[in-house]
Each structure stands twice: as C-alpha cells, then as structure tokens.
Design an enzyme around this catalytic site. Structure first.
Site, PDB file in Angstrom:
ATOM      1  N   VAL A   1      16.750  26.131 -84.832  1.00 19.00           N
ATOM      2  CA  VAL A   1      16.578  27.570 -84.643  1.00 19.00           C
ATOM      3  C   VAL A   1      17.334  28.267 -85.769  1.00 19.00           C
ATOM      4  O   VAL A   1      18.560  28.173 -85.860  1.00 19.00           O
ATOM      5  CB  VAL A   1      17.096  28.021 -83.266  1.00 19.00           C
ATOM      6  CG1 VAL A   1      16.972  29.535 -83.113  1.00 19.00           C
ATOM      7  CG2 VAL A   1      16.323  27.304 -82.158  1.00 19.00           C
ATOM      8  N   VAL A   2      16.603  28.965 -86.646  1.00 19.55           N
ATOM      9  CA  VAL A   2      17.189  29.455 -87.898  1.00 19.55           C
ATOM     10  C   VAL A   2      16.795  30.905 -88.144  1.00 19.55           C
ATOM     11  O   VAL A   2      15.781  31.389 -87.621  1.00 19.55           O
ATOM     12  CB  VAL A   2      16.740  28.586 -89.091  1.00 19.55           C
ATOM     13  CG1 VAL A   2      17.156  27.131 -88.875  1.00 19.55           C
ATOM     14  CG2 VAL A   2      15.234  28.657 -89.290  1.00 19.55           C
ATOM     15  N   HIS A   3      17.600  31.564 -88.979  1.00 19.73           N
ATOM     16  CA  HIS A   3      17.286  32.958 -89.326  1.00 19.73           C
ATOM     17  C   HIS A   3      17.804  33.374 -90.695  1.00 19.73           C
ATOM     18  O   HIS A   3      17.480  34.458 -91.170  1.00 19.73           O
ATOM     19  CB  HIS A   3      17.840  33.904 -88.268  1.00 19.73           C
ATOM     20  CG  HIS A   3      19.351  33.963 -88.237  1.00 19.73           C
ATOM     21  ND1 HIS A   3      20.134  32.946 -87.727  1.00 19.73           N
ATOM     22  CD2 HIS A   3      20.207  34.924 -88.653  1.00 19.73           C
ATOM     23  CE1 HIS A   3      21.400  33.283 -87.827  1.00 19.73           C
ATOM     24  NE2 HIS A   3      21.483  34.470 -88.389  1.00 19.73           N
TER      25      HIS A   3
ATOM     26  N   LYS B   1      13.130  38.265 -86.432  1.00 19.53           N
ATOM     27  CA  LYS B   1      13.831  39.284 -87.211  1.00 19.53           C
ATOM     28  C   LYS B   1      14.151  38.826 -88.625  1.00 19.53           C
ATOM     29  O   LYS B   1      14.648  39.613 -89.434  1.00 19.53           O
ATOM     30  CB  LYS B   1      15.146  39.690 -86.508  1.00 19.53           C
ATOM     31  CG  LYS B   1      14.989  40.178 -85.079  1.00 19.53           C
ATOM     32  CD  LYS B   1      16.291  40.730 -84.518  1.00 19.53           C
ATOM     33  CE  LYS B   1      17.440  39.734 -84.575  1.00 19.53           C
ATOM     34  NZ  LYS B   1      17.170  38.507 -83.797  1.00 19.53           N
TER      35      LYS B   1
ATOM     36  N   TYR C   1      22.071  36.797 -80.136  1.00 18.16           N
ATOM     37  CA  TYR C   1      23.236  35.954 -79.847  1.00 18.16           C
ATOM     38  C   TYR C   1      23.716  36.206 -78.416  1.00 18.16           C
ATOM     39  O   TYR C   1      23.989  37.331 -78.033  1.00 18.16           O
ATOM     40  CB  TYR C   1      24.358  36.260 -80.842  1.00 18.16           C
ATOM     41  CG  TYR C   1      25.605  35.442 -80.634  1.00 18.16           C
ATOM     42  CD1 TYR C   1      25.706  34.150 -81.141  1.00 18.16           C
ATOM     43  CD2 TYR C   1      26.687  35.951 -79.918  1.00 18.16           C
ATOM     44  CE1 TYR C   1      26.848  33.392 -80.951  1.00 18.16           C
ATOM     45  CE2 TYR C   1      27.839  35.208 -79.728  1.00 18.16           C
ATOM     46  CZ  TYR C   1      27.916  33.927 -80.247  1.00 18.16           C
ATOM     47  OH  TYR C   1      29.048  33.176 -80.055  1.00 18.16           O
TER      48      TYR C   1
ATOM     49  N   GLU D   1      24.110  28.008 -72.185  1.00 19.34           N
ATOM     50  CA  GLU D   1      25.375  27.320 -71.921  1.00 19.34           C
ATOM     51  C   GLU D   1      25.506  26.898 -70.456  1.00 19.34           C
ATOM     52  O   GLU D   1      26.507  26.274 -70.089  1.00 19.34           O
ATOM     53  CB  GLU D   1      26.552  28.194 -72.348  1.00 19.34           C
ATOM     54  CG  GLU D   1      26.621  28.386 -73.855  1.00 19.34           C
ATOM     55  CD  GLU D   1      27.847  29.156 -74.310  1.00 19.34           C
ATOM     56  OE1 GLU D   1      28.510  29.788 -73.455  1.00 19.34           O
ATOM     57  OE2 GLU D   1      28.149  29.124 -75.514  1.00 19.34           O
TER      58      GLU D   1
ATOM     59  N   LYS E   1      30.721  25.050 -88.768  1.00 25.20           N
ATOM     60  CA  LYS E   1      29.649  25.630 -89.519  1.00 25.20           C
ATOM     61  C   LYS E   1      29.872  25.413 -91.007  1.00 25.20           C
ATOM     62  O   LYS E   1      30.998  25.241 -91.463  1.00 25.20           O
ATOM     63  CB  LYS E   1      29.580  27.143 -89.310  1.00 25.20           C
ATOM     64  CG  LYS E   1      29.181  27.628 -87.947  1.00 25.20           C
ATOM     65  CD  LYS E   1      29.107  29.159 -87.962  1.00 25.20           C
ATOM     66  CE  LYS E   1      28.547  29.717 -86.675  1.00 25.20           C
ATOM     67  NZ  LYS E   1      28.475  31.200 -86.727  1.00 25.20           N
TER      68      LYS E   1
END
Length: 442
Positions: A114-116, A143, A173, A312, A412
């Site tokens: 899942v990337v943006h 987006k 988020y 979660e 990250k």
C-alpha cells in the site's frame, strides 16, 4: 635528456596507466549493490570496506560514512513522468528473473504493498522482494499524484506477476480505508493463477532483513501453516478506539480521523474478544479465504468501519478465534516446539467445524514481523537518522543495530534522505541471496 631516456620514461608512464586501468576494472567487477554509486575518492572502498565496517559498528566507519551520507546518483530508467523501458529496467537494476532454488519455486508468496509516495524508495523495496515465482498487488492511494501512479503502473507492466489493485481507496492514516486497501488486494490475489502459500503486507518504506529463501524456510519450518499476527487482548488505554464512533475526513491539504462523542451501539459481533496488535501480518491462503467469506469476518469488518485504526485489531482478533476446549487466548505463546504441538492438537478438533485456518489463539506478541525504532521506547540505541511520526528513519549509524535484529522487515527508510543506508542493506541481502542459490545463474 637523450631520446633513449625519454623513450624509457614514456614506456614507464604508459605501463603505469595500463596497470591503473586494470586495477580500476578489477574493482568494478566486485559485487556491489545495484544501481547507485558512491564517490569512492571520498568514501573509500565501497561497499566491501565501508558497509562491512558499518555493520560491525566500527567508530571510524561512522565518520567515514557521514561524509558519504548524501553522495549518490539516481539509477537510470525509472522515475515519475518518465516512460519505463522494461528491458533497461531489468538489466540496469539487476532484477532476478528465475527462482534461486527449487524450495523457493515450490513456495510462492503473495505481497500486498500500500503506497502513496517516495517512488525511488518503493522501487528499491520492490526490487529487494521481487522473485519471479511470487505475486505482487500494489495499491496506489487515490490521493497520490498522477505521475506517481503512472510510474507504478509502468513498473508493474514490466512483470507478469505484478499488478495494481483493481479497486483503490483514498487512504487515511488511522482510518478504515487503510484496512480496506489490504482487503481489495486480497480479493484480487485469490483470483491469481499463482499458487501462493502466504500473504504479507508492506508499506512503501519497509525493507527486508531476510532473503526470500530465509523467509520461506521460516514460514515452512517454524510457523507451519500458522498465521503471524502479533497482538494481545485490547488494553484499557486504547478501548476508546472501538467504544466511540470515528470519522475520516479528506481535504486537499490533509486527511485525518476524528473521534466523536457518539458511543458505538451494540457489542462486538458474535461475542468476539477484541485484540490489539500489529497492522502487519503473514497469513496463509486459507486464512485469506476465511477473511473474505466467513460471516464472522464480514460482520467484524462492518462493525469496524467507524473505529480508529481497525487494521490494528481486525487481523489479530480473527486469528485469535478458537473453538477448541481448554484454549487460553490470553496466554503467551513462547514459540517452542512443544507449544506448537499443543496448538496443533487443540485446533485439529475444531478446524473441520468452524475454526479459523492457521489460527494462533495464544500467540501473544510472538512473531517478529517488523523492526521499528519508536521514539518513546528504550529498547534501542537511539535514531541515527531522524524521527517521523515517532518512528526512526534509519541512517548509517543504525546499520549495526538492524544487522543484529531477527525481524523479517524493518521500517522506515527514505532513499532521498539516507541513500547509503539502503545501499548497504541491499548489498548485504544480495550477497546472502546469491550465496544461498542452488540453481545456476546466468
């Protein structure tokens, strides 16, 4: 100076030049990470000396590495707004196009990304996890800029086993949309002709700490058809996530989730106990089928739509379901062979009835999927890059700590912030992959 002496000096100079060229060419043939290069005059003998020293935690390496933190040049043939030349991409970036072992060929994996943003970081991750026997679903946030999506589409078009999710979300988020993005990919993956065994989800700023073969062996030998969803019974301090209604808000400037004063009506469907844990998982194909078809999974999904960060609690709650008598969902599983046998015996009786495939009702936090340096935790030596959302963006000084961790992936990374960090990790993983292969490489 007479002509004879001049001739001798000229020959000596030519010989020295030839020797230098041979030396430089021999250095260039050493195994190096793919696609980037350092200014070796400033950084020493990269990557053999620099990366090895950094992984060893030598102080001199940290000083040397600091000089090289931003020295790089972009890899050719991939970027937003540029047409993707597939042949050049595969060649210049050294993609692996055949399985490295029969064991890996017989145990394909499915990845959900899942990337943006951060196109170059994404491609660096994708190249590290890419294997021709696996299958990959990439969900691009609605987006995301058009150029980013087009570049990801171009990347996917170069591979038969890579595709973009057929349905996309505007991911927020902490919102339900993040969970739905994973489910969209799952719905596509079950239609794939690839007979994948496990599904794993990642974000675009993750990076593997293990080779594909090491990952396959761990899933086959240690977990043995069990789902990895670390988590515990929902703690009191986060219960407001599921007791109150939450709403997603999306604007051109920002997207966020807001907690309202409205309390959720009704209890958790089917009397399920809510758990809290990682939004990331490694789950069997049978578990994915269960998630998409079982009424308990569907009802819990519907109930979770107005909760905070449902990814979660969703996966870990479903994976803790047990119809077995005597199973204690609050117990901590220690990962021993004896515990695995107990769980197998406990679940055999009810799997044929209404049990959850591969469930781990007493797993606790076991299953080290992702290595993270949180700013409020004291279980690490500090962040040598910088923090973003309370998570460390790894710098060169974090390499020794990362090399000592037994997790599957780390988070990250930002390639544009600390390129040599990923360069050294890739060099390490690539060497491990090549040393483990049992099928001759071209």
């Amino acid at each position: 100076m007479n002509p004879a002496k001049l001739s001798v000096l000229f020959c000596a100079a030519v010989s020295a030049f030839v020797c230098l060229c041979i030396y430089l060419l021999s250095k260039a043939k050493k195994p190096v990470a793919r696609g980037w290069s350092f200014d070796c005059a400033r950084c020493g003998d990269y990557p053999d000396e620099l990366c090895s020293a950094l992984f060893d935690g030598k102080a001199v390496a940290a000083v040397l590495g600091a000089q090289c933190e931003q020295v790089h040049r972009e890899r050719p043939g991939f970027g937003a707004g540029l047409p993707v030349n597939c042949s050049r991409l595969l060649a210049d970036h050294s993609y692996i196009t055949k399985p490295l072992s029969q064991e890996e060929a017989d145990f394909p994996l499915a990845y959900i990304l899942v990337v943006h943003k951060n196109l170059q970081t994404l491609e660096w991750l994708f190249r590290a996890i890419y294997m021709p026997q696996n299958v990959y679903c990439i969900h691009v946030d609605q987006k995301a800029p058009a150029g980013f999506r087009q570049a990801v589409e171009g990347l996917a078009a170069c591979f038969d086993n890579v595709f973009l999710a057929s349905r996309t979300e505007s991911v927020v988020y902490g919102g339900f949309s993040r969970l739905q993005a994973d489910l969209n990919c799952m719905q596509d993956l079950v239609l794939s002709s690839v007979p994948w065994k496990y599904a794993l989800n990642l974000c675009g700023q993750d990076y593997p700490l293990k080779s594909n073969r090491e990952l396959v062996q761990l899933l086959k030998q240690r977990w043995k058809d069990k789902n990895i969803t670390p988590g515990i019974l929902q703690p009191d301090h986060i219960k407001q996530r599921t007791t109150h209604v939450h709403r997603e808000y999306i604007s051109p400037a920002e997207s966020y989730v807001v907690k309202t004063e409205t309390r959720k009506a009704g209890g958790v469907p089917h009397g399920l106990k809510l758990y809290f844990g990682s939004a990331y998982y490694a789950v069997t194909r049978e578990f994915v089928d269960f998630v998409l078809k079982d009424e308990r999974a569907k009802d819990l999904l519907q109930w979770s739509r107005d909760t905070y960060s449902p990814d979660e609690h969703y996966w870990v709650t479903l994976n803790r379901i047990s119809d077995a008598p005597g199973a204690d969902p609050s117990a901590e599983w220690e990962g021993s062979v004896r515990s695995i046998k107990w769980l197998d015996q406990a679940t055999v009786a009810h799997n044929g009835c209404k049990g959850v495939p591969g469930s781990m009702p007493a797993a606790g936090w076991k299953g080290n999927l992702r290595v993270v340096k949180w700013s409020d935790r004291k279980d690490h030596d500090g962040c040598h890059g910088h923090y973003s959302r309370n998570i460390c963006i790894y710098g060169l000084g974090d390499l020794k700590w990362l090399s000592e961790k037994d997790g599957l992936f780390a988070n990250k990374f930002e390639l544009h912030s600390y390129p040599p960090t990923l360069e050294c990790l890739e060099y390490r993983i690539l060497n491990r992959m090549l040393s483990q292969n049992t099928i001759a490489l071209q």
